[in-house]
Design an enzyme around this catalytic site. Sequence first.
Site, PDB file in Angstrom:
ATOM      1  CG  ASN A  25      16.388  63.140  50.810  1.00  0.00           C
ATOM      2  OD1 ASN A  25      15.687  64.050  50.690  1.00  0.00           O
ATOM      3  ND2 ASN A  25      16.056  61.860  51.133  1.00  0.00           N
ATOM      4  CE  LYS A  84      16.077  61.613  54.666  1.00  0.00           C
ATOM      5  NZ  LYS A  84      16.097  60.519  55.595  1.00  0.00           N
ATOM      6  CG  HIS A 133      13.753  58.519  50.634  1.00  0.00           C
ATOM      7  ND1 HIS A 133      13.157  58.054  51.983  1.00  0.00           N
ATOM      8  CD2 HIS A 133      14.911  58.514  50.744  1.00  0.00           C
ATOM      9  CE1 HIS A 133      14.187  58.239  52.732  1.00  0.00           C
ATOM     10  NE2 HIS A 133      15.325  58.565  52.112  1.00  0.00           N
ATOM     11  CD  GLU A 179      12.533  59.478  55.219  1.00  0.00           C
ATOM     12  OE1 GLU A 179      12.598  60.426  54.610  1.00  0.00           O
ATOM     13  OE2 GLU A 179      13.703  59.262  55.905  1.00  0.00           O
ATOM     14  CD  GLU A 197      18.706  56.370  50.872  1.00  0.00           C
ATOM     15  OE1 GLU A 197      19.381  57.416  51.164  1.00  0.00           O
ATOM     16  OE2 GLU A 197      17.407  56.601  50.904  1.00  0.00           O
ATOM     17  N   GLY A 252      19.054  57.931  59.114  1.00  0.00           N
ATOM     18  CA  GLY A 252      18.665  58.664  60.027  1.00  0.00           C
ATOM     19  C   GLY A 252      18.825  57.995  61.553  1.00  0.00           C
ATOM     20  CB  SER A 265      23.924  56.976  59.439  1.00  0.00           C
ATOM     21  OG  SER A 265      22.640  56.998  60.189  1.00  0.00           O
TER      22      SER A 265
HETATM   23  P1  PGA Z   1      20.588  59.927  56.385  1.00  0.00           P
HETATM   24  O1  PGA Z   1      19.508  59.758  55.287  1.00  0.00           O
HETATM   25  O2  PGA Z   1      21.812  60.210  55.876  1.00  0.00           O
HETATM   26  O3  PGA Z   1      20.161  60.924  57.468  1.00  0.00           O
HETATM   27  O4  PGA Z   1      20.521  58.657  57.205  1.00  0.00           O
HETATM   28  C1  PGA Z   1      19.483  59.468  54.165  1.00  0.00           C
HETATM   29  C2  PGA Z   1      18.124  59.351  53.301  1.00  0.00           C
HETATM   30  O5  PGA Z   1      17.279  59.097  53.936  1.00  0.00           O
HETATM   31  O6  PGA Z   1      18.312  59.573  51.968  1.00  0.00           O
END
Ligand code: PGA
Length: 254
Positions: A9, A11, A98, A100, A170, A176, A216
Site C-alpha cells: 500500500n 498510500k 483502510h 486512514e 490492521e 506507521g 509495521s
Molecule cells: P505500515 O502501513 O506498514 O506503514 O504500518 C500498513 C498500512 O497502513 O497498510
Amino acid sequence: MRKPMIAGNWKMNKTWSEAVVLAQGISNRYKSQWDAVDVVLCPPTVDLKAVHSVLEFDRSPIHVGAQNVFWEPSGAFTGETSVAMLDEVGVTHCIVGHSERRTYFAETDEMVNKKVLALVAGGLVPIVCVGESLAVRDADTYLDFVTKQVHAALAGLDSEQVAKCVVAYEPIWAIGTGRTATPEQAQEVCQAIRSQVAADFGADAAEAVRVLYGGSMKPENVDGLIAEPDIDGGLIGGAALKAESFVQLIKACV
Ligand code: PGA
C-alpha cells in the site's frame, strides 16, 4: 491450501515517474519461483496505468491494486473512480476501508460494504481492511469490534464470492508507528476473523478467504507473523516503498 499474498500500500507516495522507478525496481528483483505468492502493488490512482504498463512490459505476474474506489458505475461524483475505470487499466485488486480512509474521509462500514459489493460484481478482488484503535484494544473489546467490521463489510456476498476476498487485519496502533502486533496478538484476531467468516458463510469460505496482517510489517518481523496459521501474508505500508525491503517480504512468504 491458501496462496500467501503480499500487497504494497503505497498510500499518497510516489509521483508518476517515481512510481515507474519503484515498480521497475520490484519487477527487476522479482524471481519467478516467487509465483507461489500473490504480489499486489497498490500505487496512487494516477500511477495505476503506468505501474501496470511496467509490469505488462516485463510480463510480470505481479498484480496492480487500487487504494480506493466508488461504488456507483458512473455519473456526477466529482473526484471519484469507478470499478470499470480501474478494470480497464488492468487493476485486479482494491484496498477498501483502510483505517486512514475511515478516519480522514469518514468511511463507514456501510460505505465499505457498498464498495466491496461493487468490486466483486465487477470481478475485482477487495482487500478489506479492519482493525481497532488503541482505545478499543485497551478496553478489551477488540475481537468484538473487528469481527463486527468483517460481518458488515462482507454482507450481501455469497460464500463463493467471500472465498475469493481478502481481509487485512490492521490494528490502528501498529500502522506507521513501528509498533507491530506480536505474532500471538495478530493470530488471535486473524483467527477470530476466520471464525466470523465461518459463522456467516460456512467452513469452506472461511478456509479459503485470505487474512493478511498489516501494521509495521517489515523484513525483521515478517517471519514470526506469517508462521501463524491464520495469517496468510501482509499489507505493507512503509516497507513497500523500497524495492529491496518489499521483495524481502515476498521472499519470506515463499
Ligand atoms: P505500515 O502501513 O506498514 O506503514 O504500518 C500498513 C498500512 O497502513 O497498510
